[in-house]
Design a protein around this motif. Structure first.
Motif, PDB file in Angstrom:
ATOM      1  N   TYR A 211      26.427  58.629  44.285  1.00 48.12           N
ATOM      2  CA  TYR A 211      24.994  57.976  43.890  1.00 48.12           C
ATOM      3  C   TYR A 211      24.233  58.223  45.292  1.00 48.12           C
ATOM      4  O   TYR A 211      24.812  59.062  46.269  1.00 48.12           O
ATOM      5  CB  TYR A 211      25.195  56.757  43.565  1.00 48.12           C
ATOM      6  CG  TYR A 211      25.945  55.633  44.805  1.00 48.12           C
ATOM      7  CD1 TYR A 211      25.372  54.957  45.747  1.00 48.12           C
ATOM      8  CD2 TYR A 211      27.250  55.386  44.483  1.00 48.12           C
ATOM      9  CE1 TYR A 211      26.146  54.242  46.558  1.00 48.12           C
ATOM     10  CE2 TYR A 211      28.124  54.690  45.363  1.00 48.12           C
ATOM     11  CZ  TYR A 211      27.468  53.823  46.354  1.00 48.12           C
ATOM     12  OH  TYR A 211      28.115  53.266  47.408  1.00 48.12           O
ATOM     13  N   HIS A 243      37.804  51.064  49.079  1.00 48.13           N
ATOM     14  CA  HIS A 243      36.831  51.934  48.217  1.00 48.13           C
ATOM     15  C   HIS A 243      37.392  52.682  47.348  1.00 48.13           C
ATOM     16  O   HIS A 243      36.837  53.822  46.978  1.00 48.13           O
ATOM     17  CB  HIS A 243      35.835  52.239  49.171  1.00 48.13           C
ATOM     18  CG  HIS A 243      34.758  51.431  49.785  1.00 48.13           C
ATOM     19  ND1 HIS A 243      33.666  50.760  49.096  1.00 48.13           N
ATOM     20  CD2 HIS A 243      34.790  51.044  51.126  1.00 48.13           C
ATOM     21  CE1 HIS A 243      33.145  50.057  49.871  1.00 48.13           C
ATOM     22  NE2 HIS A 243      33.613  49.870  50.856  1.00 48.13           N
ATOM     23  N   TYR A 312      31.578  43.020  35.291  1.00 46.85           N
ATOM     24  CA  TYR A 312      31.960  42.088  36.539  1.00 46.85           C
ATOM     25  C   TYR A 312      31.646  43.001  38.035  1.00 46.85           C
ATOM     26  O   TYR A 312      32.182  43.851  38.138  1.00 46.85           O
ATOM     27  CB  TYR A 312      33.425  41.893  36.528  1.00 46.85           C
ATOM     28  CG  TYR A 312      33.738  40.722  37.393  1.00 46.85           C
ATOM     29  CD1 TYR A 312      34.146  39.584  37.009  1.00 46.85           C
ATOM     30  CD2 TYR A 312      34.068  40.775  38.766  1.00 46.85           C
ATOM     31  CE1 TYR A 312      34.399  38.383  37.903  1.00 46.85           C
ATOM     32  CE2 TYR A 312      34.383  39.769  39.565  1.00 46.85           C
ATOM     33  CZ  TYR A 312      34.459  38.544  39.094  1.00 46.85           C
ATOM     34  OH  TYR A 312      35.024  37.299  40.211  1.00 46.85           O
ATOM     35  N   ALA A 313      30.596  42.554  38.677  1.00 49.19           N
ATOM     36  CA  ALA A 313      30.334  43.005  40.037  1.00 49.19           C
ATOM     37  C   ALA A 313      29.335  43.823  39.773  1.00 49.19           C
ATOM     38  O   ALA A 313      29.447  45.097  39.222  1.00 49.19           O
ATOM     39  CB  ALA A 313      31.362  43.420  40.888  1.00 49.19           C
ATOM     40  N   CYS A 336      28.128  39.921  36.265  1.00 55.92           N
ATOM     41  CA  CYS A 336      28.214  38.663  37.118  1.00 55.92           C
ATOM     42  C   CYS A 336      28.280  39.385  38.474  1.00 55.92           C
ATOM     43  O   CYS A 336      28.986  40.409  38.716  1.00 55.92           O
ATOM     44  CB  CYS A 336      29.084  37.587  36.549  1.00 55.92           C
ATOM     45  SG  CYS A 336      30.698  38.386  36.425  1.00 55.92           S
ATOM     46  N   THR A 338      28.472  38.066  43.003  1.00 52.50           N
ATOM     47  CA  THR A 338      28.083  36.813  44.012  1.00 52.50           C
ATOM     48  C   THR A 338      27.265  36.981  44.684  1.00 52.50           C
ATOM     49  O   THR A 338      26.739  36.060  45.497  1.00 52.50           O
ATOM     50  CB  THR A 338      29.621  36.693  44.837  1.00 52.50           C
ATOM     51  OG1 THR A 338      29.732  38.098  45.173  1.00 52.50           O
ATOM     52  CG2 THR A 338      30.771  36.345  43.954  1.00 52.50           C
ATOM     53  N   LYS A 342      20.986  39.946  44.093  1.00 54.64           N
ATOM     54  CA  LYS A 342      21.039  40.638  43.092  1.00 54.64           C
ATOM     55  C   LYS A 342      20.980  39.794  41.928  1.00 54.64           C
ATOM     56  O   LYS A 342      20.316  40.279  40.750  1.00 54.64           O
ATOM     57  CB  LYS A 342      22.344  41.359  43.057  1.00 54.64           C
ATOM     58  CG  LYS A 342      22.582  42.400  44.127  1.00 54.64           C
ATOM     59  CD  LYS A 342      23.978  42.988  44.038  1.00 54.64           C
ATOM     60  CE  LYS A 342      24.212  44.003  45.109  1.00 54.64           C
ATOM     61  NZ  LYS A 342      25.546  44.757  44.937  1.00 54.64           N
ATOM     62  N   ALA A 372      33.766  46.564  39.887  1.00 53.91           N
ATOM     63  CA  ALA A 372      34.358  46.754  41.371  1.00 53.91           C
ATOM     64  C   ALA A 372      35.715  46.906  41.132  1.00 53.91           C
ATOM     65  O   ALA A 372      36.574  46.013  41.763  1.00 53.91           O
ATOM     66  CB  ALA A 372      34.154  45.454  42.268  1.00 53.91           C
ATOM     67  N   ASN A 374      37.628  48.753  42.713  1.00 56.06           N
ATOM     68  CA  ASN A 374      38.256  49.049  43.898  1.00 56.06           C
ATOM     69  C   ASN A 374      38.535  47.464  44.566  1.00 56.06           C
ATOM     70  O   ASN A 374      39.501  47.568  45.688  1.00 56.06           O
ATOM     71  CB  ASN A 374      37.287  49.707  44.830  1.00 56.06           C
ATOM     72  CG  ASN A 374      35.934  49.307  45.040  1.00 56.06           C
ATOM     73  OD1 ASN A 374      35.322  49.033  43.811  1.00 56.06           O
ATOM     74  ND2 ASN A 374      35.333  49.089  46.156  1.00 56.06           N
ATOM     75  N   HIS A 375      37.968  46.403  43.840  1.00 50.53           N
ATOM     76  CA  HIS A 375      38.534  45.227  44.561  1.00 50.53           C
ATOM     77  C   HIS A 375      39.387  44.443  43.361  1.00 50.53           C
ATOM     78  O   HIS A 375      39.489  43.012  43.453  1.00 50.53           O
ATOM     79  CB  HIS A 375      37.106  44.401  44.593  1.00 50.53           C
ATOM     80  CG  HIS A 375      36.413  44.667  45.894  1.00 50.53           C
ATOM     81  ND1 HIS A 375      36.661  45.065  47.062  1.00 50.53           N
ATOM     82  CD2 HIS A 375      35.273  45.219  45.993  1.00 50.53           C
ATOM     83  CE1 HIS A 375      35.825  45.413  47.906  1.00 50.53           C
ATOM     84  NE2 HIS A 375      34.729  45.625  47.071  1.00 50.53           N
ATOM     85  N   GLU A 378      41.996  41.507  44.472  1.00 53.31           N
ATOM     86  CA  GLU A 378      40.944  40.370  44.830  1.00 53.31           C
ATOM     87  C   GLU A 378      40.388  39.547  43.799  1.00 53.31           C
ATOM     88  O   GLU A 378      40.708  38.279  43.515  1.00 53.31           O
ATOM     89  CB  GLU A 378      40.119  40.930  45.835  1.00 53.31           C
ATOM     90  CG  GLU A 378      39.507  39.404  46.394  1.00 53.31           C
ATOM     91  CD  GLU A 378      38.415  40.076  47.516  1.00 53.31           C
ATOM     92  OE1 GLU A 378      38.544  40.957  48.073  1.00 53.31           O
ATOM     93  OE2 GLU A 378      37.535  39.118  47.878  1.00 53.31           O
ATOM     94  N   LYS A 382      41.626  35.951  41.485  1.00 52.36           N
ATOM     95  CA  LYS A 382      40.588  34.970  41.602  1.00 52.36           C
ATOM     96  C   LYS A 382      40.430  34.401  40.059  1.00 52.36           C
ATOM     97  O   LYS A 382      40.185  33.373  39.743  1.00 52.36           O
ATOM     98  CB  LYS A 382      39.265  35.479  42.141  1.00 52.36           C
ATOM     99  CG  LYS A 382      38.413  34.443  42.545  1.00 52.36           C
ATOM    100  CD  LYS A 382      37.436  34.949  43.732  1.00 52.36           C
ATOM    101  CE  LYS A 382      36.471  36.377  43.278  1.00 52.36           C
ATOM    102  NZ  LYS A 382      35.505  36.855  44.264  1.00 52.36           N
TER     103      LYS A 382
HETATM  104  P1  TYD Z   1      31.840  47.178  46.216  1.00 49.68           P
HETATM  105  O1  TYD Z   1      32.729  48.063  45.567  1.00 49.68           O
HETATM  106  O2  TYD Z   1      31.879  47.055  47.716  1.00 49.68           O
HETATM  107  O3  TYD Z   1      30.176  47.915  45.959  1.00 49.68           O
HETATM  108  P2  TYD Z   1      29.669  49.094  46.080  1.00 49.68           P
HETATM  109  O4  TYD Z   1      29.846  49.887  44.970  1.00 49.68           O
HETATM  110  O5  TYD Z   1      28.112  48.630  46.058  1.00 49.68           O
HETATM  111  O6  TYD Z   1      30.050  49.739  47.553  1.00 49.68           O
HETATM  112  O7  TYD Z   1      31.502  45.776  45.638  1.00 49.68           O
HETATM  113  C1  TYD Z   1      30.492  44.907  46.323  1.00 49.68           C
HETATM  114  C2  TYD Z   1      29.787  44.051  45.195  1.00 49.68           C
HETATM  115  O8  TYD Z   1      30.847  43.619  44.121  1.00 49.68           O
HETATM  116  C3  TYD Z   1      28.975  43.085  45.590  1.00 49.68           C
HETATM  117  O9  TYD Z   1      27.738  43.114  44.664  1.00 49.68           O
HETATM  118  C4  TYD Z   1      29.605  41.874  45.341  1.00 49.68           C
HETATM  119  C5  TYD Z   1      30.424  42.157  43.997  1.00 49.68           C
HETATM  120  N1  TYD Z   1      31.594  41.389  44.039  1.00 49.68           N
HETATM  121  C6  TYD Z   1      31.699  40.169  43.268  1.00 49.68           C
HETATM  122  O10 TYD Z   1      30.908  39.898  42.628  1.00 49.68           O
HETATM  123  N2  TYD Z   1      32.893  39.517  43.250  1.00 49.68           N
HETATM  124  C7  TYD Z   1      34.065  39.685  43.909  1.00 49.68           C
HETATM  125  O11 TYD Z   1      35.069  38.903  44.057  1.00 49.68           O
HETATM  126  C8  TYD Z   1      33.809  40.890  44.762  1.00 49.68           C
HETATM  127  C9  TYD Z   1      35.032  41.461  45.721  1.00 49.68           C
HETATM  128  C10 TYD Z   1      32.779  41.662  44.893  1.00 49.68           C
END
Ligand code: TYD
Length: 396
Positions: A211, A243, A312-313, A336, A338, A342, A372, A374-375, A378, A382
């Protein structure tokens, strides 16, 4: 298209179509003024460098209201603590000076605030820089470049560690970046940085790593070749799971330190997997096209079964997926997230509403697209109570 480092002509091998600014979460009133560019990628064969063609100016991306905060993930906070411990153990003396490029909200540098080390973070985005300063992390609200580096008289040729995470790939002018490092780094100093890794992107088919902010997706071969041009050498690498697959690079001045066997092993692996040549990029292009078809098929099937789908995210990565795969609010009802900056805005380009977590808990969907991914660990932990289906374009 021109290679941003060698300045040689290269041919883009793939277009992802019209793209908005990945972190450009937008108000309804601004829909008609949204900025788009053509997101094409090319591969510079002599430097093995995977890169974007056109991209918005850095000032358009890293401005007064950048909505990404490093501290938004507990996992990442812990990762930065361990990264800082690694630096302290191997490269930092008690009185060393340390600089972070793109220090964001200070999550990484906080680990070095001890009253002894001289610390400076460069952060061009005002809102995140202010957050760091409020938490007593010394921060310059500015871009890291030669002009600004020259102002730091005490740090010139006197900085033992310059570090960065997920930011070197954001900087289009690598020539100026490396000259700035040369200006500041001490004789035995170390430049250490982590970036999303090209090998992982190919393996996972995680094209959402591409991106506007990710002007380059680096390989070990590319980093070796680029830094050699400036009398620096890559001496070690360490794969990271952050990431969705990153690489940590340890750089020293030429004739300072010896490249590790580990580095040689990884370089050899890139050769075997043809990551150093355009061949793997051309395979990746086919993989992206197949992934797009599969994801559309999946979402259309869920829709035909009248399933409610949400995202989600609201990651920057999701902007590439939604726009490349042409997924709008008619398919994904809401995303959605956090991040207060945004929430109540709309996703760039496709204008899917971004909502807070309480909306998600009250309006449980049948299926969730995990942007997300990559998360994953976590988030899935949750959201253990959610009984619907999680899916993504990468294997979960
Ligand atoms: P990330 O993968 O680091 O984002 P990017 O692609 O922009 O590098 O994720 C960050 C985004 O994910 C941020 O908007 C917050 C959201 N997020 C949640 O909403 N809940 C969560 O539990 C986590 C870990 C991230």
């Amino acid at each position: 298209m021109i290679c941003k480092v060698s300045k040689k002509k290269i041919t883009p091998f793939m277009s992802f179509g019209k793209m908005p600014i990945a972190n450009g979460f937008i108000e309804k009133t601004d829909f008609n003024d949204e900025y788009f560019y053509n997101m094409e990628v090319g591969f510079s064969e002599n430097l093995s460098l995977f890169q974007l063609n056109d991209h918005p100016r850095p000032e358009a991306m890293f401005n007064n209201s950048y909505p990404f905060f490093s501290g938004s993930s507990e996992y990442m906070k812990n990762h930065f603590k361990k990264y800082a411990d690694f630096i302290k153990k191997n490269f930092l003396k008690l009185d060393s000076k340390i600089i972070e490029i793109g220090s964001n909200d200070g999550t990484m540098l906080k680990n070095f605030v001890n009253g002894q080390n001289d610390i400076i973070g460069f952060e061009p985005s005002k809102n995140v820089a202010q957050k760091a300063m409020k938490e007593n992390v010394p921060t310059l609200n500015n871009f890291f470049n030669q002009k600004n580096a020259k102002q730091l008289k005490n740090f010139i040729r006197n900085t033992d560690v310059i570090c960065a995470s997920n930011v070197i790939c954001h900087i289009p002018d690598l020539d100026d970046l490396i000259k700035s490092i040369d200006l500041l780094l001490s004789k035995n100093g170390t430049f250490i940085f982590e970036e999303p890794y090209l090998g992982s992107m190919f393996e996972k088919i995680s094209y959402d790593q591409i991106y506007d902010e990710h002007i380059f997706v680096f390989s070990i071969t590319a980093i070796t070749k680029i830094f050699k041009l400036y009398d620096f050498q890559l001496i070690d690498v360490q794969p990271q799971i952050t990431h969705g697959g990153s690489m940590r690079y340890v750089i020293k001045r030429k004739n300072n330190g010896t490249p590790s066997l580990n580095l040689m092993k990884h370089l050899e692996k890139e050769k075997i997997n043809k990551i150093d040549s355009i061949e793997s990029s051309l395979i990746f292009k086919k993989d992206c096209e197949n992934s797009k078809l599969k994801i559309k098929e999946k979402i259309n099937k869920l829709k035909s079964e009248s399933k409610k789908i949400c995202g989600y995210a609201a990651t920057s990565k999701s902007t590439t997926i939604l726009n490349y795969c042409d997924i709008g609010p008619e398919l994904i009802e809401f995303i959605c997230d956090t991040t207060p900056e945004k929430i109540e805005k709309f996703s760039p380009g496709k204008h899917i509403p971004i909502v807070d977590m309480s909306h998600f808990y009250k309006n449980q969907p049948d299926s969730i697209y995990l942007f997300a991914w990559n998360h994953k660990d976590e988030i899935l932990k949750k959201e253990d109570n959610f009984k619907g289906e999680w899916f993504s374009h990468v294997a979960l």
